[in-house]
Design an enzyme around this catalytic site. Sequence first.
Site, PDB file in Angstrom:
ATOM      1  N   ARG A  63       0.836  -1.354  -0.284  1.00  0.00           N
ATOM      2  CA  ARG A  63      -0.797  -0.093   0.003  1.00  0.00           C
ATOM      3  C   ARG A  63       0.838   1.330   0.047  1.00  0.00           C
ATOM      4  NH1 ARG A  63      -0.166   4.334   2.467  1.00  0.00           N
ATOM      5  NH2 ARG A  63      -0.179   3.307   4.524  1.00  0.00           N
ATOM      6  N   ASP A  64       1.376   1.834   1.323  1.00  0.00           N
ATOM      7  CA  ASP A  64       2.158   3.106   1.480  1.00  0.00           C
ATOM      8  C   ASP A  64       3.638   3.254   0.320  1.00  0.00           C
ATOM      9  OD1 ASP A  64       3.094   5.245   2.001  1.00  0.00           O
ATOM     10  OD2 ASP A  64       3.608   4.633   4.767  1.00  0.00           O
TER      11      ASP A  64
ATOM     12  N   HIS B  93       5.780   4.034  11.949  1.00  0.00           N
ATOM     13  CA  HIS B  93       5.335   4.130  11.070  1.00  0.00           C
ATOM     14  C   HIS B  93       6.501   5.711  10.826  1.00  0.00           C
ATOM     15  CE1 HIS B  93       3.286   4.299   7.081  1.00  0.00           C
ATOM     16  NE2 HIS B  93       3.761   5.090   6.850  1.00  0.00           N
TER      17      HIS B  93
ATOM     18  N   HIS C  99       9.078   6.823   7.749  1.00  0.00           N
ATOM     19  CA  HIS C  99       9.809   7.324   6.600  1.00  0.00           C
ATOM     20  C   HIS C  99      11.398   6.937   6.519  1.00  0.00           C
ATOM     21  CE1 HIS C  99       6.062   6.725   3.712  1.00  0.00           C
ATOM     22  NE2 HIS C  99       5.380   7.116   4.950  1.00  0.00           N
TER      23      HIS C  99
ATOM     24  N   CYS D 210       4.852   9.441   0.142  1.00  0.00           N
ATOM     25  CA  CYS D 210       3.237   9.539   0.056  1.00  0.00           C
ATOM     26  C   CYS D 210       3.839  10.519  -1.274  1.00  0.00           C
ATOM     27  CB  CYS D 210       3.313  10.133   1.181  1.00  0.00           C
ATOM     28  SG  CYS D 210       1.651  10.828   1.083  1.00  0.00           S
TER      29      CYS D 210
ATOM     30  N   ASN E 164       8.523   4.060   3.374  1.00  0.00           N
ATOM     31  CA  ASN E 164       9.222   3.493   4.734  1.00  0.00           C
ATOM     32  C   ASN E 164      10.647   2.729   5.263  1.00  0.00           C
ATOM     33  OD1 ASN E 164       6.550   3.087   4.260  1.00  0.00           O
ATOM     34  ND2 ASN E 164       6.668   3.294   6.803  1.00  0.00           N
TER      35      ASN E 164
HETATM   36  P1  HMG Z   1     -12.667  14.961  -2.304  1.00  0.00           P
HETATM   37  O1  HMG Z   1     -12.493  15.123  -3.450  1.00  0.00           O
HETATM   38  O2  HMG Z   1     -12.417  16.071  -1.137  1.00  0.00           O
HETATM   39  O3  HMG Z   1     -13.917  13.756  -2.257  1.00  0.00           O
HETATM   40  O4  HMG Z   1     -11.575  13.898  -1.793  1.00  0.00           O
HETATM   41  P2  HMG Z   1     -15.326  13.385  -3.102  1.00  0.00           P
HETATM   42  O5  HMG Z   1     -16.339  13.367  -2.116  1.00  0.00           O
HETATM   43  O6  HMG Z   1     -16.238  15.196  -3.276  1.00  0.00           O
HETATM   44  O7  HMG Z   1     -15.242  12.376  -3.956  1.00  0.00           O
HETATM   45  C1  HMG Z   1     -14.764  13.002  -4.653  1.00  0.00           C
HETATM   46  C2  HMG Z   1     -15.040  11.929  -5.839  1.00  0.00           C
HETATM   47  O8  HMG Z   1     -13.933  10.997  -5.608  1.00  0.00           O
HETATM   48  C3  HMG Z   1     -16.125  11.683  -6.152  1.00  0.00           C
HETATM   49  O9  HMG Z   1     -16.055  11.250  -7.458  1.00  0.00           O
HETATM   50  C4  HMG Z   1     -16.291  10.707  -5.590  1.00  0.00           C
HETATM   51  O10 HMG Z   1     -17.197   9.235  -5.813  1.00  0.00           O
HETATM   52  C5  HMG Z   1     -14.717   9.415  -5.271  1.00  0.00           C
HETATM   53  P3  HMG Z   1     -17.058  11.048  -8.982  1.00  0.00           P
HETATM   54  O11 HMG Z   1     -18.224  12.143  -8.373  1.00  0.00           O
HETATM   55  O12 HMG Z   1     -16.020  12.571  -8.866  1.00  0.00           O
HETATM   56  O13 HMG Z   1     -16.635  11.099  -9.763  1.00  0.00           O
HETATM   57  N1  HMG Z   1     -14.612   9.427  -4.370  1.00  0.00           N
HETATM   58  C6  HMG Z   1     -14.042   7.988  -3.979  1.00  0.00           C
HETATM   59  N2  HMG Z   1     -13.931   6.876  -4.929  1.00  0.00           N
HETATM   60  C7  HMG Z   1     -13.626   5.341  -4.385  1.00  0.00           C
HETATM   61  N3  HMG Z   1     -12.926   5.467  -2.816  1.00  0.00           N
HETATM   62  C8  HMG Z   1     -13.421   6.210  -1.703  1.00  0.00           C
HETATM   63  C9  HMG Z   1     -13.933   7.850  -2.682  1.00  0.00           C
HETATM   64  N4  HMG Z   1     -14.427   8.460  -2.101  1.00  0.00           N
HETATM   65  C10 HMG Z   1     -14.535   9.545  -2.970  1.00  0.00           C
HETATM   66  N5  HMG Z   1     -13.603   5.806  -1.099  1.00  0.00           N
HETATM   67  C11 HMG Z   1     -10.524  12.024  -0.218  1.00  0.00           C
HETATM   68  C12 HMG Z   1     -11.053  12.772  -0.949  1.00  0.00           C
HETATM   69  C13 HMG Z   1     -10.484  11.699   0.986  1.00  0.00           C
HETATM   70  C14 HMG Z   1     -11.933  10.906  -1.082  1.00  0.00           C
HETATM   71  C15 HMG Z   1      -9.514  11.841  -1.920  1.00  0.00           C
HETATM   72  O14 HMG Z   1      -9.182  13.190  -0.756  1.00  0.00           O
HETATM   73  C16 HMG Z   1      -8.947  10.903  -1.216  1.00  0.00           C
HETATM   74  O15 HMG Z   1      -9.132   9.856  -2.006  1.00  0.00           O
HETATM   75  N6  HMG Z   1      -7.217  11.393  -0.612  1.00  0.00           N
HETATM   76  C17 HMG Z   1      -6.478   9.218  -0.229  1.00  0.00           C
HETATM   77  C18 HMG Z   1      -5.066  10.468  -0.973  1.00  0.00           C
HETATM   78  C19 HMG Z   1      -4.328   9.392  -0.394  1.00  0.00           C
HETATM   79  O16 HMG Z   1      -4.563   8.112  -0.079  1.00  0.00           O
HETATM   80  N7  HMG Z   1      -2.741   9.599  -0.093  1.00  0.00           N
HETATM   81  C20 HMG Z   1      -2.034   8.787   0.757  1.00  0.00           C
HETATM   82  C21 HMG Z   1      -2.279   7.411   1.980  1.00  0.00           C
HETATM   83  S1  HMG Z   1      -1.806   7.926   2.735  1.00  0.00           S
HETATM   84  C22 HMG Z   1      -0.236   8.163   3.552  1.00  0.00           C
HETATM   85  O17 HMG Z   1       0.291   7.378   2.706  1.00  0.00           O
HETATM   86  C23 HMG Z   1       0.209   8.496   4.766  1.00  0.00           C
HETATM   87  C24 HMG Z   1       0.816   7.592   5.937  1.00  0.00           C
HETATM   88  O18 HMG Z   1       1.201   5.965   5.652  1.00  0.00           O
HETATM   89  C25 HMG Z   1       1.034   7.055   7.313  1.00  0.00           C
HETATM   90  C26 HMG Z   1       2.043   8.410   7.178  1.00  0.00           C
HETATM   91  O19 HMG Z   1       3.727   8.274   6.921  1.00  0.00           O
HETATM   92  O20 HMG Z   1       1.925   9.547   7.316  1.00  0.00           O
HETATM   93  C27 HMG Z   1      -0.750   5.960   6.124  1.00  0.00           C
HETATM   94 MG    MG Z   2       3.350   6.334   4.828  1.00  0.00          MG
END
Ligand code: HMG
Ligand code: MG
Length: 311
Positions: free
Chosen positions: A14-15, A210, A212, A243, A252
């Site tokens: 995933r990450d 966690h 990096h 990320c 990581n």
């Molecule tokens: P948004 O644009 O504000 O959401 O995004 P929305 O509700 O307005 O939806 C926009 C569109 O996305 C819509 O589609 C929704 O249906 C769709 P449209 O009508 O335009 O066709 N949608 C989805 N589709 C599938 N699955 C869903 C979903 N939700 C909405 N769950 C949102 C808000 C949170 C969805 C967006 O910002 C997002 O998906 N962000 C994810 C970012 C991400 O994955 N980042 C990486 C992971 S975090 C990380 O790596 C850190 C970590 O490792 C720890 C660390 O190291 O810090 C965990």
């Molecule tokens: Mg991470």
Amino acid sequence: MLPTRVTLCEVGPRDGLQNEAHPVPAAAKIGLVQRLQAAGLREIEVTSFVSPKWVPQMADNTEVLMGLARPAGVRYAVLTPNLKGLEAALALPADKRPDEVVVFGAASEAFSQRNINCSIDESLARFAPVVAAAHEAGLKVRAALSCAVGCPYQGAVSPDEVERVVVGFKAIGVDHVGIADTIGVGTPRAVQAAMERALKHFPLVEVSGHFHDTYGQALANILACLQMGVHSFDASVAGLGGCPYAKGATGNVATEDVVFMLDGMGIETGVNLDALVDAGAWISGQLGRAPVSRVGRAILARRGVALDVPA
Ligand code: HMG
Ligand code: MG
């Protein structure tokens, strides 16, 4: 007294893979998870149910889970930032569903906006029904707290900012909190200060680190956490990842590096280092590069494997 046993959560699929610029076929993701579980990893973050517009690499989440056979004792986690993501995960057949979901917030407002398009308070309000519905479905909920020591947009992050979100996570009922150094700028004392705030509100068994490895501090930070009794850490095979919303952040800490250190300290992980190195070499080959893990590279070199692709 240091812990005698550590639980590693493998986050490479995933990450790690979420950050790949070129599409990685679902078959490669499945092949990686199979190799990781064969190497003895018992907790694996397999994919994300996030918007495919935001993170296209994770759009094959259902295909990946459907293609996996989970051995007894192995737990799969997936990221679910909202109810839409949780519902998609729950729509899978019972034997393909994840065991745990992860909600992910940030200690800095700027990163919250960039990563999940809302403020910290809005994110907690959005996570609350996800936590309730996941519990209703019998799933454990982990919370990841990004930018717990530094933020690519804000700069330094204080322990007070960390504690504020930890308290928010506690209030909405998450089971576990992971303190994440998203951009790898943390050094041992700063990481301990953030950890202390998590440990004020969650028991030792439900707090993890966690880290990096962008600035090469991750193993030192893990050791600093072990000295506090923390015994759960995320790691990414072959040092995969970064990320997409934290420019310049590398992967990581490599799982191979963590297992080598813990093996050397006599701390059990249940992971077979040789099999893990094989998994890291395999996925790196699929991605067309050499493993980033120092330990992986050393062991491959000792085996006589030519690492002709620069890391
Ligand atoms: P948004 O644009 O504000 O959401 O995004 P929305 O509700 O307005 O939806 C926009 C569109 O996305 C819509 O589609 C929704 O249906 C769709 P449209 O009508 O335009 O066709 N949608 C989805 N589709 C599938 N699955 C869903 C979903 N939700 C909405 N769950 C949102 C808000 C949170 C969805 C967006 O910002 C997002 O998906 N962000 C994810 C970012 C991400 O994955 N980042 C990486 C992971 S975090 C990380 O790596 C850190 C970590 O490792 C720890 C660390 O190291 O810090 C965990
Ligand atoms: Mg991470």
